[in-house]
Design an enzyme around this catalytic site. Structure first.
Site, PDB file in Angstrom:
ATOM      1  N   SER A 225       0.847  -1.196   0.000  1.00 31.00           N
ATOM      2  CA  SER A 225       0.000   0.000   0.000  1.00 31.00           C
ATOM      3  C   SER A 225       0.878   1.239   0.000  1.00 31.00           C
ATOM      4  O   SER A 225       2.076   1.162  -0.297  1.00 31.00           O
ATOM      5  CB  SER A 225      -0.934  -0.016   1.220  1.00 31.00           C
ATOM      6  N   ASN A 226       0.329   2.378   0.319  1.00 31.57           N
ATOM      7  CA  ASN A 226       1.119   3.617   0.419  1.00 31.57           C
ATOM      8  C   ASN A 226       0.550   4.471   1.543  1.00 31.57           C
ATOM      9  O   ASN A 226      -0.445   4.096   2.175  1.00 31.57           O
ATOM     10  CB  ASN A 226       1.116   4.355  -0.918  1.00 31.57           C
ATOM     11  N   ALA A 227       1.165   5.628   1.770  1.00 25.69           N
ATOM     12  CA  ALA A 227       0.839   6.427   2.968  1.00 25.69           C
ATOM     13  C   ALA A 227      -0.315   7.414   2.755  1.00 25.69           C
ATOM     14  O   ALA A 227      -0.530   8.300   3.583  1.00 25.69           O
ATOM     15  CB  ALA A 227       2.080   7.181   3.429  1.00 25.69           C
TER      16      ALA A 227
ATOM     17  N   ALA B 185      -4.659   7.322  -4.524  1.00 23.91           N
ATOM     18  CA  ALA B 185      -3.255   6.945  -4.693  1.00 23.91           C
ATOM     19  C   ALA B 185      -3.254   5.430  -4.915  1.00 23.91           C
ATOM     20  O   ALA B 185      -3.212   4.650  -3.958  1.00 23.91           O
ATOM     21  CB  ALA B 185      -2.452   7.316  -3.456  1.00 23.91           C
TER      22      ALA B 185
END
Ligand code: C5P
Length: 402
Positions: free
Chosen positions: A209-211, A277
């Protein structure tokens, strides 16, 4: 524009109370009838005389103006009189009292009695504003149906700099006008909005995943709804809540799920905004069991995820308007132009990771906006994500012609 509208302006103890005088001027100039209710602490910052002169009404702050004569300030009558109750500035203390239902002064009693919409414009120092208890109180007040006019970022009275400044009176006036406008600019328009990160499963407990916090996307959803749009928010996992009835939330996890959900809404939407995102790659195989740490190295084979924005935007019809985001670390403008063409967007919002305070996780953002149809760049300063959302939606309103 506000002719005949009845507004109670609540003022709490805060340096920002001086701005309430401007606010009274702006509201009365638009034709609104304003009655001011102050807390005792507010009187240390601005005099009742200033406010009664500007509002042309007596200022109230206690239950009894003249107890000897047996007259009292009827909070129920005041609460029923108003078409709108606006608290500006709203201090941390009063927000806490409102969220708990505490009622030890006229302002809190009027708040509990009011049947009209309540708007709150907080003002305090940045650490007080970001404190979990203040944020929890604000969320609770949102859940009760109140509208929060987010504090803005900038220099604070303490000398520190950050989010906590009361929104400028002109911006508060704009929110009030939008609320009263029968003909909201995006009324009846359907907007598809993707937001948040995606999670690409590796095994039952792990993912790529990402932030992304989803804050920018959710701020856009709120601003769209404030403009009367029906919003289909297809969102990856976030900690954020949706309370506005005009926003329909479709929660998803992976990029493929996000595409499947967005596809359902795309054909009937007027505007699509791709603020998610999305993970660019996902594991080829999702392990059924949790992967054990039996070896020193582990290879994951990844495949490209579907490009949701491109898949949908290349089939856009003449009356549809699409907006993308670009988060870049280098060659920002060239990459933004490449994406606007490659993904067939009408407009692209660029945030650079080189700008301090912009991007994932922050409550602020700094953007530049580019257009497919014209050689024009709009450059904005660092602002709260709610203000940035307002700027983006204004540009969509200016450039979308169905
Ligand atoms: O190519 P890049 O990820 O930089 O493009 C960013 C834009 O494309 C954003 O609007 C993002 O929401 C969208 N996007 C998407 N699906 C992907 C990758 C990006 O919708 N798989």
């Amino acid at each position: 524009m506000l002719q005949g509208k009845k507004i109670i302006l609540g003022i709490c103890g805060s340096i920002a109370a001086y701005k309430a005088a401007f606010l009274v001027r702006l509201l009365t100039k638009e034709g609104a009838a304003v009655r001011v209710v102050m807390t005792d602490a507010a009187k240390d910052f601005i005099t009742p005389l200033t406010l009664s002169t500007l509002s042309k009404n007596p200022v109230l702050s206690t239950f009894f103006s003249n107890p000897q004569e047996g007259s009292w300030n009827n909070h129920i009558e005041l609460g029923l009189w108003a078409d709108l109750m606006l608290i500006a500035p709203a201090s941390a203390h009063t927000l806490a009292k409102f969220s708990q239902g505490l009622c030890n002064d006229l302002l809190t009693a009027v708040y509990l009695s009011a049947r009209c919409k309540v708007m709150l414009a907080p003002a305090m120092d940045l650490d007080m504003y970001s404190h979990p208890s203040t944020q929890a109180n604000l969320q609770k007040l949102r859940d009760y149906g109140n509208l929060i006019i987010e504090a803005e970022s900038g220099e604070l009275a303490s000398g520190l700099s950050g989010q906590g400044r009361m929104a400028e009176p002109e911006n508060i006036l704009q929110t009030v006008k939008t609320f009263f406008a029968n003909d909201l600019p995006l009324k009846g328009k359907k907007v598809l909005l993707t937001a948040g990160p995606t999670q690409e499963a590796i095994d039952p407990v792990r993912y790529i995943s990402n932030a992304s916090s989803g804050k920018m996307g959710y701020a856009l959803a709120t601003e769209l709804a404030n403009n009367g749009a029906e919003v289909y928010l297809v969102s990856g996992p976030t900690n954020l809540k949706v309370t506005n009835k005009l926003i329909t939330l479709a929660p998803v996890k992976s990029a493929q799920e996000m595409l499947d959900a967005a596809q359902v809404y795309f054909d009937t939407c007027d505007i699509a905004i791709f603020a998610a995102a999305v993970s660019d790659y996902a594991p080829v195989d999702i392990q059924k069991q949790k992967i054990k740490k039996n070896s020193n190295t582990l290879r994951l084979e990844l495949h490209k995820t579907p490009d949701i924005a491109k898949t949908l935007s290349i089939k856009k019809k003449k009356n549809q308007f699409t907006v993308g985001f670009a988060l870049e670390t280098n060659d920002e403008e060239a990459n933004a132009y490449k994406k606007i063409k490659g993904k067939n967007f009408d407009m692209i919002v660029l945030n650079s990771l080189n700008d301090k305070g912009a991007g994932f996780g922050y409550d602020t953002n700094k953007i530049k906006v580019f257009f497919a149809e014209k050689d024009d760049v709009k450059v904005f300063s660092l602002k709260s994500k709610q203000e940035v959302a307002r700027d983006i939606i204004q540009l969509i309103k200016d450039n979308y012609h169905a």
